[in-house]
Design an enzyme around this catalytic site. Sequence first.
Site, PDB file in Angstrom:
ATOM      1  N   ASP A 187       0.851  -1.192   0.000  1.00  0.00           N
ATOM      2  CA  ASP A 187       0.000   0.000   0.000  1.00  0.00           C
ATOM      3  C   ASP A 187       0.890   1.247   0.000  1.00  0.00           C
ATOM      4  OD1 ASP A 187      -2.422   1.358   0.209  1.00  0.00           O
ATOM      5  OD2 ASP A 187      -2.424   1.302   2.407  1.00  0.00           O
ATOM      6  N   HIS A 188       0.635   2.157  -0.913  1.00  0.00           N
ATOM      7  CA  HIS A 188       1.371   3.437  -0.978  1.00  0.00           C
ATOM      8  C   HIS A 188       2.888   3.269  -1.077  1.00  0.00           C
ATOM      9  CE1 HIS A 188      -2.180   5.870  -0.440  1.00  0.00           C
ATOM     10  NE2 HIS A 188      -2.547   5.087   0.558  1.00  0.00           N
ATOM     11  N   GLU A 225      -1.687   5.914  -8.813  1.00  0.00           N
ATOM     12  CA  GLU A 225      -2.646   6.900  -8.286  1.00  0.00           C
ATOM     13  C   GLU A 225      -2.541   8.222  -9.035  1.00  0.00           C
ATOM     14  OE1 GLU A 225      -3.051   7.145  -4.019  1.00  0.00           O
ATOM     15  OE2 GLU A 225      -3.831   9.192  -4.083  1.00  0.00           O
ATOM     16  N   HIS A 246      -7.886   9.814   3.976  1.00  0.00           N
ATOM     17  CA  HIS A 246      -7.339   8.841   4.927  1.00  0.00           C
ATOM     18  C   HIS A 246      -7.616   9.223   6.385  1.00  0.00           C
ATOM     19  CE1 HIS A 246      -4.805   7.785   1.386  1.00  0.00           C
ATOM     20  NE2 HIS A 246      -5.070   6.575   1.843  1.00  0.00           N
ATOM     21  N   HIS A 260      -9.183   4.723  -2.148  1.00  0.00           N
ATOM     22  CA  HIS A 260      -8.478   4.754  -0.853  1.00  0.00           C
ATOM     23  C   HIS A 260      -9.350   5.506   0.153  1.00  0.00           C
ATOM     24  CE1 HIS A 260      -4.257   3.404  -1.740  1.00  0.00           C
ATOM     25  NE2 HIS A 260      -4.849   3.327  -2.917  1.00  0.00           N
ATOM     26  N   GLY A 261      -8.886   5.539   1.380  1.00  0.00           N
ATOM     27  CA  GLY A 261      -9.539   6.366   2.399  1.00  0.00           C
ATOM     28  C   GLY A 261     -11.016   6.067   2.551  1.00  0.00           C
ATOM     29  N   SER A 317     -12.723   4.162   4.915  1.00  0.00           N
ATOM     30  CA  SER A 317     -13.314   3.748   6.187  1.00  0.00           C
ATOM     31  C   SER A 317     -14.564   4.583   6.459  1.00  0.00           C
ATOM     32  CB  SER A 317     -12.303   3.934   7.333  1.00  0.00           C
ATOM     33  OG  SER A 317     -11.443   2.814   7.390  1.00  0.00           O
ATOM     34  N   ASN A 325     -10.255   0.387  -0.021  1.00  0.00           N
ATOM     35  CA  ASN A 325      -9.250   0.298   1.046  1.00  0.00           C
ATOM     36  C   ASN A 325      -9.819   0.677   2.406  1.00  0.00           C
ATOM     37  OD1 ASN A 325      -7.520  -0.163  -1.058  1.00  0.00           O
ATOM     38  ND2 ASN A 325      -6.064   1.443  -0.518  1.00  0.00           N
ATOM     39  N   ASP A 337      -8.638   0.701   6.474  1.00  0.00           N
ATOM     40  CA  ASP A 337      -7.642   0.529   7.526  1.00  0.00           C
ATOM     41  C   ASP A 337      -8.164   1.086   8.850  1.00  0.00           C
ATOM     42  OD1 ASP A 337      -5.421   0.254   9.092  1.00  0.00           O
ATOM     43  OD2 ASP A 337      -4.086   1.466   7.873  1.00  0.00           O
TER      44      ASP A 337
HETATM   45  P1  13P Z   1      -8.823   4.629   5.754  1.00  0.00           P
HETATM   46  O1  13P Z   1      -7.933   5.473   6.599  1.00  0.00           O
HETATM   47  O2  13P Z   1     -10.064   5.358   5.381  1.00  0.00           O
HETATM   48  O3  13P Z   1      -9.111   3.303   6.371  1.00  0.00           O
HETATM   49  O4  13P Z   1      -8.051   4.360   4.369  1.00  0.00           O
HETATM   50  C1  13P Z   1      -7.104   3.341   4.271  1.00  0.00           C
HETATM   51  C2  13P Z   1      -6.350   3.407   2.996  1.00  0.00           C
HETATM   52  O5  13P Z   1      -6.696   4.059   2.044  1.00  0.00           O
HETATM   53  C3  13P Z   1      -5.138   2.588   2.916  1.00  0.00           C
HETATM   54  O6  13P Z   1      -4.433   2.824   1.749  1.00  0.00           O
HETATM   55  O1  G3H Z   2      -3.167   4.843   3.696  1.00  0.00           O
HETATM   56  C1  G3H Z   2      -2.549   4.593   4.712  1.00  0.00           C
HETATM   57  C2  G3H Z   2      -2.853   3.369   5.478  1.00  0.00           C
HETATM   58  O2  G3H Z   2      -3.935   3.581   6.331  1.00  0.00           O
HETATM   59  C3  G3H Z   2      -1.632   2.871   6.188  1.00  0.00           C
HETATM   60  O3  G3H Z   2      -1.342   3.632   7.280  1.00  0.00           O
HETATM   61  O4  G3H Z   2       1.080   4.165   7.024  1.00  0.00           O
HETATM   62  O5  G3H Z   2      -0.033   4.268   9.251  1.00  0.00           O
HETATM   63  O6  G3H Z   2       0.423   2.073   8.149  1.00  0.00           O
HETATM   64  P1  G3H Z   2       0.120   3.539   7.968  1.00  0.00           P
HETATM   65 ZN    ZN Z   3      -4.522   4.788   0.990  1.00  0.00          ZN
END
Ligand code: 13P
Ligand code: G3H
Ligand code: ZN
Length: 332
Positions: free
Chosen positions: A94-95, A146, A190, A234-235, A237, A277, A279
């Site tokens: 991821d990223h 992206e 995010h 992404h983002g 949640s 996504n 997280d």
């Molecule tokens: P959230 O912070 O909305 O869960 O997004 C996670 C994400 O995009 C991870 O790449």
């Molecule tokens: O997009 C970011 C993800 O939520 C991962 O977060 O870099 O804190 O592991 P992190």
């Molecule tokens: Zn992300």
Amino acid sequence: MVSYKELGLVNTKDMFAKAVKGGYAIPAFNFNTMEQMQAIIQAAVETKSPVIMQVSKGARKYANPTILRYMAQGAVEYAKELGCANPQIVLHLDHGDSFETCKSCIDSGFSSVMIDGSHFSFEENIKLTKEVVDYAHQHDVTVEAELGVLAGVEDEVSAAESHYTKPEEVIEFATKTGCDSLAISIGTSHGAYKFTREQCTVDPETGKLVPPPLAFDILEAIEQKLPGFPIVLHGSSSVPQDEVDTINQYGGKLPDAVGIPESQLRKAAKSAVCKINIDSDSRLAMTAAIRKHFAENPGDFDPRQYLSPARENMKKMYIHKIIEVLGSNDKL
Ligand code: 13P
Ligand code: G3H
Ligand code: ZN
């Protein structure tokens, strides 16, 4: 060099093609710990869903790359042990922030990588993404790129403001880079604080913040430019308010945490969006269960006592997302 195929993992190619055609999205859940991984696999097996387990650069550092490789292999074997004869599990970076990070992941068993060049100029983003695609495709690893910038923290990459993806750029970007999927910016963000109070309206009955809607017009314009091309959000949640309330009730401090309404994500999942996504919702589910456990059992100090309800709560959340939001259940 370890190929993901030796670990029993798959790349995203067939998975995304089926999801776009079938009008559902594949869950992409971030993980750092064994309990998160167990909960993800239990949820995927119970719902018969394909799943993407993803790790950020920070998560990889936290868990250790070697351990992660064996965790991914363990996840496949665990799914089989739970009764899933043919699990469809992706290990995704991821990223990814550089060619070197992506290469290191490809060389150590990842089946999919994201190269996030969204903070570079259009031309630099194309150049970097293409470099990663050229290497990844030699190893049958799929690449997410992206275009557009999400507000909030993206691991090493952070942005104060979001910039929506420009539909007029997507054809040139996808053609020149050869990427397999494209993460776009249409108003998601995010973290657990996706919008400021000023950006939201207030529900008069609950007093809770109601976020602004996603830019579905931009998503539609992108779909028209790239029909059938896998799009990623992404983002995504939803920041469930019951979890936020539990955290706050038991000593936490998350005022005004607000996410993307699940109805909006369900609508997106029915379109070309084929990877969503999540997280922060897992972090909230884990934290809420642990805070509640400690408040009710102050004498406990065995991690199994508080990590068991945390794992159970995450599993419940993952199952809910798969069935009620993404629609990827029964797709194996
Ligand atoms: P959230 O912070 O909305 O869960 O997004 C996670 C994400 O995009 C991870 O790449
Ligand atoms: O997009 C970011 C993800 O939520 C991962 O977060 O870099 O804190 O592991 P992190
Ligand atoms: Zn992300």
